[in-house]
Design a protein around this motif. Structure first.
Motif, PDB file in Angstrom:
ATOM      1  N   TYR A   1      -6.576   4.693  -1.416  1.00 32.79           N
ATOM      2  CA  TYR A   1      -5.460   4.014  -0.769  1.00 32.79           C
ATOM      3  C   TYR A   1      -5.696   2.517  -0.855  1.00 32.79           C
ATOM      4  O   TYR A   1      -6.833   2.044  -0.995  1.00 32.79           O
ATOM      5  CB  TYR A   1      -5.291   4.464   0.698  1.00 32.79           C
ATOM      6  CG  TYR A   1      -6.360   3.984   1.635  1.00 32.79           C
ATOM      7  CD1 TYR A   1      -7.470   4.757   1.921  1.00 32.79           C
ATOM      8  CD2 TYR A   1      -6.275   2.726   2.231  1.00 32.79           C
ATOM      9  CE1 TYR A   1      -8.460   4.308   2.777  1.00 32.79           C
ATOM     10  CE2 TYR A   1      -7.260   2.265   3.095  1.00 32.79           C
ATOM     11  CZ  TYR A   1      -8.349   3.054   3.348  1.00 32.79           C
ATOM     12  OH  TYR A   1      -9.325   2.595   4.183  1.00 32.79           O
ATOM     13  N   ARG A   2      -4.598   1.774  -0.802  1.00 34.86           N
ATOM     14  CA  ARG A   2      -4.664   0.306  -0.709  1.00 34.86           C
ATOM     15  C   ARG A   2      -3.406  -0.160  -0.006  1.00 34.86           C
ATOM     16  O   ARG A   2      -2.299   0.266  -0.361  1.00 34.86           O
ATOM     17  CB  ARG A   2      -4.747  -0.343  -2.094  1.00 34.86           C
ATOM     18  CG  ARG A   2      -4.871  -1.880  -2.032  1.00 34.86           C
ATOM     19  CD  ARG A   2      -5.055  -2.474  -3.420  1.00 34.86           C
ATOM     20  NE  ARG A   2      -5.452  -3.863  -3.381  1.00 34.86           N
ATOM     21  CZ  ARG A   2      -4.614  -4.904  -3.396  1.00 34.86           C
ATOM     22  NH1 ARG A   2      -3.307  -4.696  -3.454  1.00 34.86           N
ATOM     23  NH2 ARG A   2      -5.073  -6.140  -3.359  1.00 34.86           N
ATOM     24  N   PHE A   3      -3.596  -0.977   1.037  1.00 37.93           N
ATOM     25  CA  PHE A   3      -2.415  -1.548   1.694  1.00 37.93           C
ATOM     26  C   PHE A   3      -2.605  -3.042   1.881  1.00 37.93           C
ATOM     27  O   PHE A   3      -3.724  -3.556   1.894  1.00 37.93           O
ATOM     28  CB  PHE A   3      -2.087  -0.836   3.009  1.00 37.93           C
ATOM     29  CG  PHE A   3      -3.110  -0.974   4.107  1.00 37.93           C
ATOM     30  CD1 PHE A   3      -3.071  -2.051   4.993  1.00 37.93           C
ATOM     31  CD2 PHE A   3      -4.102  -0.023   4.273  1.00 37.93           C
ATOM     32  CE1 PHE A   3      -4.002  -2.171   6.015  1.00 37.93           C
ATOM     33  CE2 PHE A   3      -5.043  -0.135   5.309  1.00 37.93           C
ATOM     34  CZ  PHE A   3      -4.994  -1.210   6.175  1.00 37.93           C
TER      35      PHE A   3
ATOM     36  N   ARG B   1      -8.670  -1.351   1.393  1.00 40.49           N
ATOM     37  CA  ARG B   1      -8.658  -0.196   0.506  1.00 40.49           C
ATOM     38  C   ARG B   1      -9.784   0.768   0.851  1.00 40.49           C
ATOM     39  O   ARG B   1     -10.716   0.430   1.602  1.00 40.49           O
ATOM     40  CB  ARG B   1      -8.814  -0.651  -0.941  1.00 40.49           C
ATOM     41  CG  ARG B   1     -10.187  -1.199  -1.261  1.00 40.49           C
ATOM     42  CD  ARG B   1     -10.223  -1.818  -2.653  1.00 40.49           C
ATOM     43  NE  ARG B   1     -11.580  -2.224  -2.994  1.00 40.49           N
ATOM     44  CZ  ARG B   1     -12.418  -1.495  -3.720  1.00 40.49           C
ATOM     45  NH1 ARG B   1     -12.039  -0.331  -4.202  1.00 40.49           N
ATOM     46  NH2 ARG B   1     -13.640  -1.917  -3.969  1.00 40.49           N
TER      47      ARG B   1
ATOM     48  N   PRO C   1       2.560   7.161   3.350  1.00 39.30           N
ATOM     49  CA  PRO C   1       2.596   5.692   3.336  1.00 39.30           C
ATOM     50  C   PRO C   1       3.861   5.105   3.949  1.00 39.30           C
ATOM     51  O   PRO C   1       3.799   4.078   4.635  1.00 39.30           O
ATOM     52  CB  PRO C   1       2.468   5.349   1.848  1.00 39.30           C
ATOM     53  CG  PRO C   1       2.738   6.613   1.103  1.00 39.30           C
ATOM     54  CD  PRO C   1       2.369   7.739   2.009  1.00 39.30           C
TER      55      PRO C   1
ATOM     56  N   THR D   1       3.484  -4.442   6.632  1.00 42.39           N
ATOM     57  CA  THR D   1       2.521  -3.673   5.839  1.00 42.39           C
ATOM     58  C   THR D   1       3.222  -3.018   4.651  1.00 42.39           C
ATOM     59  O   THR D   1       4.311  -2.465   4.789  1.00 42.39           O
ATOM     60  CB  THR D   1       1.864  -2.575   6.704  1.00 42.39           C
ATOM     61  OG1 THR D   1       1.173  -3.182   7.793  1.00 42.39           O
ATOM     62  CG2 THR D   1       0.879  -1.744   5.884  1.00 42.39           C
ATOM     63  N   ARG D   2       2.550  -3.098   3.496  1.00 46.76           N
ATOM     64  CA  ARG D   2       3.042  -2.441   2.276  1.00 46.76           C
ATOM     65  C   ARG D   2       1.890  -1.611   1.698  1.00 46.76           C
ATOM     66  O   ARG D   2       0.761  -2.107   1.605  1.00 46.76           O
ATOM     67  CB  ARG D   2       3.446  -3.525   1.263  1.00 46.76           C
ATOM     68  CG  ARG D   2       3.775  -3.022  -0.131  1.00 46.76           C
ATOM     69  CD  ARG D   2       3.981  -4.194  -1.094  1.00 46.76           C
ATOM     70  NE  ARG D   2       2.725  -4.679  -1.661  1.00 46.76           N
ATOM     71  CZ  ARG D   2       2.307  -5.940  -1.627  1.00 46.76           C
ATOM     72  NH1 ARG D   2       3.025  -6.872  -1.036  1.00 46.76           N
ATOM     73  NH2 ARG D   2       1.156  -6.283  -2.180  1.00 46.76           N
ATOM     74  N   PHE D   3       2.164  -0.364   1.379  1.00 44.72           N
ATOM     75  CA  PHE D   3       1.142   0.466   0.728  1.00 44.72           C
ATOM     76  C   PHE D   3       1.337   0.427  -0.784  1.00 44.72           C
ATOM     77  O   PHE D   3       2.400   0.761  -1.295  1.00 44.72           O
ATOM     78  CB  PHE D   3       1.217   1.920   1.222  1.00 44.72           C
ATOM     79  CG  PHE D   3       0.395   2.154   2.459  1.00 44.72           C
ATOM     80  CD1 PHE D   3      -0.897   2.642   2.366  1.00 44.72           C
ATOM     81  CD2 PHE D   3       0.917   1.857   3.712  1.00 44.72           C
ATOM     82  CE1 PHE D   3      -1.662   2.836   3.502  1.00 44.72           C
ATOM     83  CE2 PHE D   3       0.146   2.056   4.849  1.00 44.72           C
ATOM     84  CZ  PHE D   3      -1.143   2.547   4.751  1.00 44.72           C
ATOM     85  N   ASP D   4       0.301  -0.022  -1.512  1.00 41.19           N
ATOM     86  CA  ASP D   4       0.343   0.046  -2.969  1.00 41.19           C
ATOM     87  C   ASP D   4       0.059   1.463  -3.441  1.00 41.19           C
ATOM     88  O   ASP D   4       0.506   1.886  -4.495  1.00 41.19           O
ATOM     89  CB  ASP D   4      -0.715  -0.888  -3.573  1.00 41.19           C
ATOM     90  CG  ASP D   4      -0.370  -2.341  -3.351  1.00 41.19           C
ATOM     91  OD1 ASP D   4       0.809  -2.634  -3.085  1.00 41.19           O
ATOM     92  OD2 ASP D   4      -1.279  -3.188  -3.456  1.00 41.19           O
ATOM     93  N   ARG D   5      -0.722   2.183  -2.623  1.00 39.05           N
ATOM     94  CA  ARG D   5      -1.106   3.553  -2.996  1.00 39.05           C
ATOM     95  C   ARG D   5      -1.663   4.244  -1.763  1.00 39.05           C
ATOM     96  O   ARG D   5      -2.302   3.606  -0.921  1.00 39.05           O
ATOM     97  CB  ARG D   5      -2.136   3.487  -4.128  1.00 39.05           C
ATOM     98  CG  ARG D   5      -3.483   3.995  -3.789  1.00 39.05           C
ATOM     99  CD  ARG D   5      -4.538   3.750  -4.831  1.00 39.05           C
ATOM    100  NE  ARG D   5      -4.144   3.932  -6.213  1.00 39.05           N
ATOM    101  CZ  ARG D   5      -4.651   3.200  -7.203  1.00 39.05           C
ATOM    102  NH1 ARG D   5      -5.531   2.241  -6.933  1.00 39.05           N
ATOM    103  NH2 ARG D   5      -4.296   3.421  -8.449  1.00 39.05           N
ATOM    104  N   LEU D   6      -1.398   5.533  -1.629  1.00 40.98           N
ATOM    105  CA  LEU D   6      -2.044   6.351  -0.599  1.00 40.98           C
ATOM    106  C   LEU D   6      -2.049   7.781  -1.130  1.00 40.98           C
ATOM    107  O   LEU D   6      -1.019   8.462  -1.093  1.00 40.98           O
ATOM    108  CB  LEU D   6      -1.317   6.251   0.741  1.00 40.98           C
ATOM    109  CG  LEU D   6      -2.134   6.737   1.977  1.00 40.98           C
ATOM    110  CD1 LEU D   6      -1.459   6.323   3.279  1.00 40.98           C
ATOM    111  CD2 LEU D   6      -2.365   8.233   1.979  1.00 40.98           C
TER     112      LEU D   6
ATOM    113  N   ALA E   1       3.252   2.600   7.130  1.00 37.89           N
ATOM    114  CA  ALA E   1       3.625   1.181   7.022  1.00 37.89           C
ATOM    115  C   ALA E   1       4.476   0.728   8.208  1.00 37.89           C
ATOM    116  O   ALA E   1       4.621  -0.466   8.454  1.00 37.89           O
ATOM    117  CB  ALA E   1       4.381   0.944   5.716  1.00 37.89           C
TER     118      ALA E   1
END
Lengths: 164, 164
Positions: free
Chosen positions: B65-67, B80, B38, B52-57, B42
């Motif tokens: 994943y969620r960005f 996501r 991530p 861009t920010r990744f909340d999860r990968l 990003a």
């Protein structure tokens, strides 16, 4: 059996997609259960000559499933995938699908449940990464297995509706 | 920039699919990293005007994943999906993709990495549940964002190759 319970399979030549429409005599909440509870799904999935065992079915966002089918000669075929989003009556089911005997040919399935007067119309779409992969799936005899599976599902739903 | 580093986008009219081919001056192992880590992803994903920010990968079978992307006005757009199988150089990456602003329009993406003489050709395929959903994605201006993102990726890969 009335014509309204027959399965409609739509496959346009040269398309990546396969569309299935099938009506069932049961509410949408029950249709969701028979597609997400492994002990129920193992009772109807596929043709009558095959038995089905679920190694795993985690019906939530990121959950995985894997099931194995075998017939009289004992040869096993395994299938697996993951869930996108949480399955629900409102959102339906979104999942990937891969036959382990043809690794890499992954398809994406969308199931939507439309309830009307206690009956439910299932709209199922599969999209394949290539047109060839879709045509391979069709050539594998999936249509016969699907039709027989949905007949078994009619029977299971009738039993479950009486139990409730 | 040589023509060999340009992106080829193929979209047949009426098809559910979108095909992308792009060559990068880096080995496949590094291409895999910039698509699954991530903090690296990003740095290049999307046009330069967006952050861009990744909340999860979680780059493994069933991982999610969620960005989130935002520009100067601060408006956020989130995306996501889930991974089918473990990402690897050999198997590539298989993942679902959904823009949270258009819920239910989920596509399935396949990324394959083909290395040759230290360079890598990326083959990316997206299949959509409907042709309309694919055409909506094209109309959203994704091609410009993708081309600019891949130019940013060229720059990131050059920095990473020097660092190693």
């Amino acid at each position: 059996m009335s014509t309204s319970t027959k399965t409609q399979l739509t496959v346009e030549p040269g398309s990546h997609a396969m569309e299935i429409v099938r009506e069932f005599d049961a509410p949408a909440a029950l249709l969701l259960r028979v597609h997400t509870e492994p002990e129920l799904m193992a009772q109807w999935l596929g043709p009558r000559r095959l038995q089905t065992r679920f190694d795993r079915l985690e019906a939530h966002d990121g959950g995985r499933y894997r099931f194995v089918q075998w017939g009289e000669d004992g040869t096993e075929h395994a299938f697996r995938g993951v869930f996108h989003g949480d399955p629900s009556v409102e959102d339906g089911i979104r999942q990937t699908f891969e036959y382990e005997g043809a690794p890499g040919h992954v398809s994406f399935q969308t199931l939507a449940f439309e309830e009307h007067d206690g009956r439910t119309t299932l709209h199922a779409t599969s999209v394949f990464t290539t047109v060839q992969a879709r045509d391979m799936m069709l050539a594998s005899g999936m249509e016969g297995g699907m039709n027989e599976g949905y007949e078994r599902l009619d029977e299971l739903l009738a039993r479950l509706t009486v139990d409730e």
